[in-house]
Design a protein around this motif. Structure first.
Motif: not given
Length: 200
Positions: A69, A72-73, A76, A78, A106, A124, A175, A177-178
């Motif tokens: 996670a 992933a953030l 993008q 974040y 998030i 999430v 959600y 896609s995340f």
């Protein structure tokens, strides 16, 4: 029609009008002194069901799930404010219009789902805050000999962002896609199977 009948009807009409006026006056006076009824708060219709919009099962430990996670953030754009083996929090800013600002927050929570810890559940939730640009004018004090100090507004001022809304994202596509992106980073961390060497 005789004058006597016309006189009686006139008196009855006056009495009826007086009674109506008195009733209206009493109704108006009855409302005086009472505090206004507060406006009812809008009701939020929340339904709890079995739909897994905000959670997914992962074939990984909670630490691996939260690490996926975090990556992933970061991928993008974040800013990760918190990251450990159980929780990851990220933040990203958007500006869809010159006078609008949107902030996405998030939060990911990873908990074990099996006794050996090899399965985990990832929860999430995304919170979207909206801000508007407002101009705040400054006031300046001017000294007048006869009137003393007078405060008058001047044209100069400063811009400030004022929060105008906050809402939890409920889109399934968001959600999905995340979670898909989290799974991609989990696949990278899966150790390769040991290669069997043929003995001669």
């Amino acid at each position: 029609m005789s004058r006597l009948l016309r006189g009686r009807w006139a008196k009855a009409a006056v009495r009826g009008g007086t009674a109506v006026a008195v009733a209206l006056l009493m109704t108006a006076c009855g409302g005086l002194g009472r505090s206004p009824v507060p406006e009812a708060m809008p009701k939020v219709q929340e339904k709890f069901g079995s739909a897994a919009t905000y959670s997914r099962l992962f074939d990984a430990t909670p630490a691996q799930t939260c690490e996926a996670a975090r990556r992933a953030l970061l991928s993008q754009g974040y800013i990760v404010n918190k990251a450990d083996q159980e929780t990851v929090e990220g933040q990203k800013s958007f500006q869809p219009r010159p006078d609008r600002h949107v902030q996405m927050n998030i939060r990911v929570t990873c908990v074990p789902e099996s006794s050996d810890g090899q399965l985990s559940m990832g929860f999430v939730s995304a919170l979207q805050d909206s801000f508007a640009l407002k101009m705040a004018s400054n006031s300046a004090s001017l000294g007048v000999s006869m009137l003393g100090s007078v405060s008058v507004p001047v044209a100069a001022g400063h811009d400030s962002m004022i929060k105008i809304g906050s809402e939890t994202v409920t889109s399934d596509q968001f959600y999905d896609s995340f979670f898909d992106l989290m799974r991609r980073y989990l696949l990278v961390d899966v150790p390769a199977e040991p290669v069997a060497h043929n003995k001669r």
